[in-house]
Design a protein around this motif. Structure first.
Motif, PDB file in Angstrom:
ATOM      1  N   ASP A 169       0.837  -1.201   0.000  1.00  0.00           N
ATOM      2  CA  ASP A 169       0.000   0.000   0.000  1.00  0.00           C
ATOM      3  C   ASP A 169       0.870   1.248   0.000  1.00  0.00           C
ATOM      4  OD1 ASP A 169       0.944  -0.747   2.448  1.00  0.00           O
ATOM      5  OD2 ASP A 169      -0.838  -0.160   3.578  1.00  0.00           O
ATOM      6  N   ALA A 206      -0.631   5.059  -0.212  1.00  0.00           N
ATOM      7  CA  ALA A 206      -1.267   5.557   1.008  1.00  0.00           C
ATOM      8  C   ALA A 206      -0.239   5.755   2.117  1.00  0.00           C
ATOM      9  CB  ALA A 206      -2.351   4.582   1.465  1.00  0.00           C
ATOM     10  N   ASP A 224       4.220  -0.041  -6.355  1.00  0.00           N
ATOM     11  CA  ASP A 224       4.308  -0.367  -4.929  1.00  0.00           C
ATOM     12  C   ASP A 224       5.639   0.011  -4.292  1.00  0.00           C
ATOM     13  OD1 ASP A 224       5.922  -2.201  -6.197  1.00  0.00           O
ATOM     14  OD2 ASP A 224       5.000  -3.984  -5.332  1.00  0.00           O
TER      15      ASP A 224
END
Length: 275
Positions: free
Chosen positions: A226, A229, A247
């Motif tokens: 993630d 984020a 990623d």
């Protein structure tokens, strides 16, 4: 030939150059270059440091291989200039380009640079001739006559405010040896990896930057599911790296002003965000 892992802009330029000259563009990874070279190879464009992973490629040996095939070696130094020794003259590099807003600290929008080996400068034919590269810029002659030497690489009027900011940034380098900068860069990145391994929950991130010093630039790239984020949350807490699709968390270490306390805090905040 163009580095298949290159920053997209380099690929766009290489594709345009091939199209305008009637050449064929062949993307290959740097490790594949020696085996892919042939008598039809005209030029090879490579990145000194991979912008995603931070891998440092072997400029001396790759340049020698390109020259052995009778081709020109062109290097992108955006992620190495100001962070580690390059040695363009020493290794006979033909052409190089780079930016000054990263490790040279020129700030956003600072000028790019062009290197043309001294013995090639009188044959360098810029595809973007401008009045500032003319032998007589204020002559206002209809015909173009390139200036002598590196000046012929100029185009139009430079951004004066950006040039002033860059001038101030480069003054910081007076008396600073690039070998010393490189030693601190490696120490910072080593320490960051140690802190990440100590603080971050096991299995949460994976380092994609080579551990070997000879293969590492001045950044650390961590694979994280993630990542987008996570980077947003890091920036909110004052740890400013960047996210590379799909990623990758990327952390750059500018040795002139980044300290070990900064590095430790970055790893600690990363661990807290990932907890």
């Amino acid at each position: 030939m163009v580095d298949a892992t290159t920053f997209p802009t380099d690929g766009y330029i290489a594709e345009s150059a091939a199209r305008m000259t009637g050449c064929t563009l062949r993307p290959v990874t740097p490790s594949e270059v020696p085996g892919a070279l042939g008598d039809r190879t005209a030029a090879v464009l490579l990145n000194h440091v991979d912008y995603r992973t931070g891998r440092l490629h072997d400029l001396p040996s790759l340049t020698a291989a390109v020259h052995a095939a009778g081709a020109y070696a062109v290097w992108d130094l955006c992620h190495s200039a100001g962070a580690l020794p390059v040695g363009l003259d020493r290794h006979g590099v033909d052409l190089a380009v780079g930016c000054t807003y990263k490790y040279l600290n020129g700030g956003p929008g600072s000028p790019a640079f062009l290197y043309v080996r001294a013995d090639l400068q009188d044959r360098f034919d810029s595809p973007l001739p401008g009045w500032n590269s003319h032998a007589e810029p204020f002559g206002m002659r209809p015909g173009y006559e390139p200036a002598a030497g590196a000046v012929r690489g100029r185009v139009g009027t430079p951004d004066i405010l950006s040039m002033l900011a860059l001038e101030a940034a480069l003054e910081v380098w007076d008396g600073v040896a690039v070998d010393t900068v490189r030693a601190k860069s490696l120490a910072l990145t080593d320490f960051f990896l140690e802190c990440v391994e100590e603080y971050v929950p096991e299995g949460r991130v994976a380092c994609v930057t080579p551990r070997a010093h000879a293969e590492r630039g001045s950044q650390i790239a961590l694979r994280c599911p993630d990542a987008g984020a996570v980077m947003e949350r890091l920036i909110e807490r004052g740890v400013v790296g960047d996210f590379r699709h799909p990623d990758v968390l990327r952390f750059g270490f500018t040795p002139l002003y980044v300290g070990f306390a900064d590095v430790e805090r970055a790893a600690r905040v990363l661990a807290e965000v990932l907890a």
